[in-house]
Design an enzyme around this catalytic site. Structure first.
Site, short mmCIF file in Angstrom:
data_model
loop_
_atom_site.label_atom_id
_atom_site.label_comp_id
_atom_site.label_asym_id
_atom_site.label_seq_id
_atom_site.Cartn_x
_atom_site.Cartn_y
_atom_site.Cartn_z
N TYR A 175 -21.66 -15.33 14.29
CA TYR A 175 -22.16 -15.05 12.93
C TYR A 175 -21.60 -16.09 11.94
O TYR A 175 -22.34 -16.65 11.29
CB TYR A 175 -21.74 -13.53 12.49
CG TYR A 175 -22.07 -13.20 11.04
CD1 TYR A 175 -23.32 -13.22 10.57
CD2 TYR A 175 -21.09 -13.24 10.12
CE1 TYR A 175 -23.56 -12.84 9.53
CE2 TYR A 175 -21.31 -13.11 8.79
CZ TYR A 175 -22.70 -12.98 8.25
OH TYR A 175 -22.80 -12.53 7.05
N LYS A 199 -23.62 -19.32 10.11
CA LYS A 199 -23.57 -19.47 8.66
C LYS A 199 -23.03 -20.69 8.04
O LYS A 199 -23.17 -21.49 7.25
CB LYS A 199 -22.81 -18.39 7.95
CG LYS A 199 -23.42 -16.98 8.10
CD LYS A 199 -24.65 -16.87 7.23
CE LYS A 199 -25.35 -15.56 7.27
NZ LYS A 199 -26.49 -15.15 6.27
N ALA A 220 -20.21 -19.03 12.79
CA ALA A 220 -20.54 -20.50 13.00
C ALA A 220 -22.16 -20.72 12.72
O ALA A 220 -22.42 -21.84 12.30
CB ALA A 220 -20.78 -20.56 14.77
N ASN A 270 -32.36 -15.29 2.44
CA ASN A 270 -31.28 -14.41 2.23
C ASN A 270 -31.13 -13.47 3.61
O ASN A 270 -29.95 -12.77 3.95
CB ASN A 270 -31.34 -13.44 1.06
CG ASN A 270 -30.52 -12.02 1.19
OD1 ASN A 270 -29.25 -12.41 0.91
ND2 ASN A 270 -31.20 -11.17 1.46
N ILE A 306 -19.10 -7.92 0.07
CA ILE A 306 -20.12 -7.23 -0.89
C ILE A 306 -20.66 -5.96 -0.52
O ILE A 306 -20.87 -5.64 0.75
CB ILE A 306 -21.46 -8.33 -1.03
CG1 ILE A 306 -20.71 -9.68 -1.44
CG2 ILE A 306 -22.19 -7.91 -2.08
CD1 ILE A 306 -20.19 -9.96 -2.73
N ASP A 318 -41.33 -10.24 9.80
CA ASP A 318 -40.11 -10.84 10.44
C ASP A 318 -39.91 -11.94 10.21
O ASP A 318 -40.96 -12.83 10.66
CB ASP A 318 -40.15 -10.26 11.75
CG ASP A 318 -39.18 -10.43 12.74
OD1 ASP A 318 -38.52 -11.30 12.39
OD2 ASP A 318 -38.79 -9.81 13.75
P1 NAP Z 1 -28.53 -6.15 4.30
O1 NAP Z 1 -28.56 -5.00 3.01
O2 NAP Z 1 -28.38 -5.96 5.36
O3 NAP Z 1 -29.63 -7.03 3.71
C1 NAP Z 1 -30.00 -8.04 4.97
C2 NAP Z 1 -31.76 -7.54 4.85
O4 NAP Z 1 -32.44 -8.79 5.56
C3 NAP Z 1 -32.17 -6.45 5.09
O5 NAP Z 1 -32.86 -5.99 4.04
C4 NAP Z 1 -33.04 -6.65 6.32
O6 NAP Z 1 -34.19 -5.60 6.14
C5 NAP Z 1 -33.29 -8.05 6.37
N1 NAP Z 1 -33.79 -8.71 7.64
C6 NAP Z 1 -32.91 -8.99 8.75
N2 NAP Z 1 -33.41 -9.36 9.69
C7 NAP Z 1 -34.59 -9.67 9.12
C8 NAP Z 1 -36.03 -10.38 9.70
N3 NAP Z 1 -35.67 -10.72 11.18
N4 NAP Z 1 -36.93 -10.69 8.94
C9 NAP Z 1 -37.08 -10.25 7.60
N5 NAP Z 1 -35.86 -9.75 7.17
C10 NAP Z 1 -34.85 -9.25 7.93
O7 NAP Z 1 -27.10 -6.93 3.81
P2 NAP Z 1 -26.67 -7.89 2.63
O8 NAP Z 1 -25.21 -8.01 2.59
O9 NAP Z 1 -27.56 -7.75 1.48
O10 NAP Z 1 -27.00 -9.45 3.29
C11 NAP Z 1 -27.60 -10.45 2.79
C12 NAP Z 1 -27.32 -11.74 3.11
O11 NAP Z 1 -25.80 -11.91 2.52
C13 NAP Z 1 -27.33 -12.02 4.67
O12 NAP Z 1 -27.63 -13.21 4.96
C14 NAP Z 1 -25.59 -11.80 5.00
O13 NAP Z 1 -25.40 -12.38 6.25
C15 NAP Z 1 -25.16 -12.26 3.85
N6 NAP Z 1 -23.83 -11.82 3.56
C16 NAP Z 1 -23.35 -10.71 3.27
C17 NAP Z 1 -22.07 -10.22 2.69
C18 NAP Z 1 -21.73 -8.74 2.53
O14 NAP Z 1 -20.45 -8.54 2.41
N7 NAP Z 1 -22.52 -7.95 2.21
C19 NAP Z 1 -21.07 -11.14 2.87
C20 NAP Z 1 -21.40 -12.65 3.37
C21 NAP Z 1 -22.73 -12.94 3.49
P3 NAP Z 1 -35.34 -5.28 7.32
O15 NAP Z 1 -34.33 -4.71 8.26
O16 NAP Z 1 -36.04 -4.32 6.74
O17 NAP Z 1 -35.83 -6.34 7.81
#
Ligand code: NAP
Length: 251
Positions: free
Chosen positions: A152, A156, A154, A88, A185, A61
């Site tokens: 969220y 980022k 803010a 990430n 995404i 974590d």
């Molecule tokens: P996602 O599939 O929910 O990926 C986030 C990952 O972070 C999950 O695999 C989760 O796995 C892990 N995670 C969360 N809290 C954690 C912790 N405390 N310690 C370790 N791992 C943790 O979503 P994603 O879209 O790929 O997001 C990746 C990044 O892109 C994020 O920072 C998100 O804010 C950013 N983003 C995404 C989008 C979009 O549209 N998808 C747009 C803008 C920005 P576990 O639960 O197993 O830990």
């Protein structure tokens, strides 16, 4: 050896069990880099690593006090060096200001903002040895309004700011610091946030209408940008926040 002759050998990707993190871990491993794939749940990490022998899962974590030492220690113990940290891992959502839950807001800022700070701090010495790169994954909404998810956005936006400050601070040590700011995404982030299928569909409709290129991006779109920015041939690029959003932030 000049920048273009070096190569990325060891990468840490947080949140590598799903979505953008999984695509990024795989993209680096396909390029021949060793990847330490970090996340809280073992099963998704194992799926990320399946068929990719250069990916090693590490269950952690990122908000845990011992996480930075565990992650950096594991990379150095296993591979003897570190070239890239991809911050990430993240959690979305939050709700409107009037209904904001303080404990949830703290958890979100701890995950999205303070954990990247602690991890980055723990990697400085190792990255200085390799002239390495820190990549922060932020969001294109950090540069706009995001009603209903203001904390969220803010958090980022603050990570965008840290990217610029660290780039200048760490340049004398040869470390580059960049950010990618994804738009819409296709990942499980909405489900992880607890949105119902109907709510996720409504978000998608809104995002499509506000994305000039007219499609939702794939995790591989973001992974590609991250890989390019980490390429030693990009050795003169630092302090940038690169939108990967189909034009949403300028549309
Ligand atoms: P996602 O599939 O929910 O990926 C986030 C990952 O972070 C999950 O695999 C989760 O796995 C892990 N995670 C969360 N809290 C954690 C912790 N405390 N310690 C370790 N791992 C943790 O979503 P994603 O879209 O790929 O997001 C990746 C990044 O892109 C994020 O920072 C998100 O804010 C950013 N983003 C995404 C989008 C979009 O549209 N998808 C747009 C803008 C920005 P576990 O639960 O197993 O830990």
């Amino acid at each position: 050896m000049n920048d273009a002759q070096r190569r990325v050998v060891v990468v840490v990707v947080t949140g590598a069990g799903t979505g953008i993190g999984r695509a990024t871990a795989r993209a680096f491993s396909v390029d021949g880099a060793h990847v330490l794939a970090v996340g809280r749940r073992a099963a998704p990490l194992a799926e990320t690593a399946a068929g990719h022998p250069l990916i090693t899962p590490l269950t952690a974590d990122v908000t845990a006090p011992d996480a930075p030492d565990r992650v950096v220690g594991a990379a150095l113990h296993r591979y003897g060096r570190l070239d890239v940290l991809v911050n990430n891992a993240g959690i979305a959502g939050g709700g409107p200001l009037a209904e904001l839950d303080e404990a949830a807001a703290r958890r979100q800022l701890d995950t999205n903002l303070l954990a990247p700070v602690r991890l980055a701090r723990a990697t400085v010495a190792a990255l200085a040895d390799t002239r390495g790169v820190i990549v922060n994954v932020t969001t294109s909404v950090g540069q706009r309004a995001w009603p209903g998810s203001s904390v969220y956005a803010a958090g980022k936006a603050a990570l965008d700011s840290l990217t610029r400050s660290w780039a200048v601070e760490l340049a004398p040590r040869g470390i580059r610091v960049v950010a990618v700011a994804p738009g819409a995404i296709d990942t499980p982030i909405g489900a992880h946030q607890g949105l119902s299928p109907e709510q996720r569909a409504a978000v998608r409709r809104w995002q499509l209408a506000h994305t000039p290129l007219g499609r939702i991006g794939g995790p591989q779109d973001v992974a590609w940008a991250i890989r390019q920015l980490c390429d030693p041939a990009a050795g003169f690029v630092t302090g940038v926040v690169l939108p990967v959003d189909g034009g949403a932030v300028v549309g």
